[in-house]
Design an enzyme around this catalytic site. Structure first.
Site, short mmCIF file in Angstrom:
data_model
loop_
_atom_site.label_atom_id
_atom_site.label_comp_id
_atom_site.label_asym_id
_atom_site.label_seq_id
_atom_site.Cartn_x
_atom_site.Cartn_y
_atom_site.Cartn_z
N LYS A 202 15.11 -9.02 11.69
CA LYS A 202 15.73 -9.11 10.38
C LYS A 202 16.88 -10.12 10.36
O LYS A 202 17.09 -10.81 9.36
CB LYS A 202 16.22 -7.73 9.93
CG LYS A 202 15.07 -6.74 9.69
CD LYS A 202 14.07 -7.29 8.68
CE LYS A 202 12.98 -6.29 8.35
NZ LYS A 202 12.01 -6.80 7.34
N TYR B 27 14.09 -4.73 16.34
CA TYR B 27 13.89 -4.72 14.89
C TYR B 27 15.01 -5.48 14.19
O TYR B 27 14.77 -6.32 13.31
CB TYR B 27 13.83 -3.28 14.37
CG TYR B 27 13.69 -3.19 12.87
CD1 TYR B 27 12.47 -3.43 12.25
CD2 TYR B 27 14.79 -2.89 12.08
CE1 TYR B 27 12.34 -3.35 10.88
CE2 TYR B 27 14.68 -2.81 10.70
CZ TYR B 27 13.45 -3.05 10.10
OH TYR B 27 13.34 -2.99 8.73
N SER C 51 14.72 -7.99 3.81
CA SER C 51 15.41 -7.90 5.08
C SER C 51 15.77 -6.43 5.31
O SER C 51 14.94 -5.55 5.14
CB SER C 51 16.65 -8.80 5.07
OG SER C 51 17.37 -8.71 6.28
N SER D 33 0.81 -1.22 0.00
CA SER D 33 0.00 0.00 0.00
C SER D 33 0.85 1.27 0.00
O SER D 33 0.36 2.35 -0.36
CB SER D 33 -0.95 0.01 1.20
OG SER D 33 -0.22 -0.05 2.42
#
Length: 276
Positions: free
Chosen positions: A155, A151, A137, A19
């Protein structure tokens, strides 16, 4: 059947998280490259339309949603040739400052969402040949990220998962590839959440990290740079496992491989304005 006309004319690409930002740029780039593209959004009806892209609802944090979405794509298009797992959320702040529930929510999207989508599409891909799963990633999936530890952990998890699964499915004609963007000029960084239980002991460095992130975004890559790399990963005749996206990510990848650990560690602290 009319709804399967694209099955024999165009390869079909699915872009999770299409989006805005990298996902939207990728959906457009894949459509321009000849793919029939299905993009996803939590609320597809509210997303701005994108020419050449079918937008459908998907919540990657729910297994039933992932399975229903892939089933709908197969019903409409007959196949999925490329899956781009791009849906993600950010989190900044010292690791100790985040509650387990906040940490779990980030993993549900960034890591388990990737697994849900992969598991949903693999049975269909095994019936075909030459398919690809491209997991988005980050530069923070290959280097330490002080004050973005959670975070970065998601990853790093995506990196280990992708490289391992790539070996498992290669004999079935499927590749699992990684695209590793650097800082990218999208709303993602602006919408990154901060730790829900801030501690006074980290307040000073947390403010510095805010400045570091702001400076990094001034020189951030455009999302179209990442989109071009994703298209390359989707179409290269002999794909590589890892595709750094942008100059910063390419430099970081090279330095991570070649620079001695102590020198690399020192540079990480310098870049994040941490005490020596």
């Amino acid at each position: 059947m009319a709804k399967h006309l694209q099955e024999t004319k165009q390869p079909v690409a699915v872009v999770a998280g299409a989006s805005s930002g990298i996902g939207r740029a990728t959906a457009r780039a894949l459509a321009d490259s000849g793919f029939a593209v299905v993009g996803t959004s939590r609320e597809a009806a509210q997303a701005a339309p994108l020419e050449g892209v079918t937008l459908l609802d998907l919540d990657v944090t729910r297994e039933v949603s992932a399975e229903a979405f892939i089933a709908e794509v197969i019903a409409r298009f007959g196949r999925v040739d490329v899956l781009v797992n791009n849906a993600g959320v950010g989190l900044a702040g010292a690791a100790e400052e985040s509650s387990i529930s906040q940490i779990r929510a980030v993993f549900e999207t960034n890591f388990f969402g990737t697994i849900r989508m992969t598991n949903a599409v693999l049975p269909h891909m095994r019936a075909q040949s030459g398919d690809r799963i491209i997991n988005v990633s980050s530069i923070l999936g290959m280097i330490p990220a002080p004050y973005m530890a959670v975070y970065a952990a998601t990853k790093h998890a995506v990196e280990g998962y992708s490289e391992s699964v790539d070996h498992e499915v290669r004999e079935h004609g499927i590749r699992v590839l990684l695209v590793e963007p650097g800082y990218t000029s999208t709303s993602f960084e602006a919408n990154t959440a901060w730790s829900d239980s801030p501690l006074p002991v980290y307040a000073g460095q947390r403010a510095i990290i805010r400045d570091v992130l702001t400076e990094a975004m001034r020189n951030a890559d455009d999302a179209t740079i990442v989109a071009k790399v994703i298209v390359a990963a989707a179409t290269d005749a002999k794909p590589r496992l890892r595709y750094p996206a942008g100059a910063t990510a390419s430099r970081a990848s090279t330095l991570r491989r070649l620079v001695p650990w102590r020198a690399f560690d020192k540079q990480i602290r310098k870049l994040n304005r941490l005490a020596a």
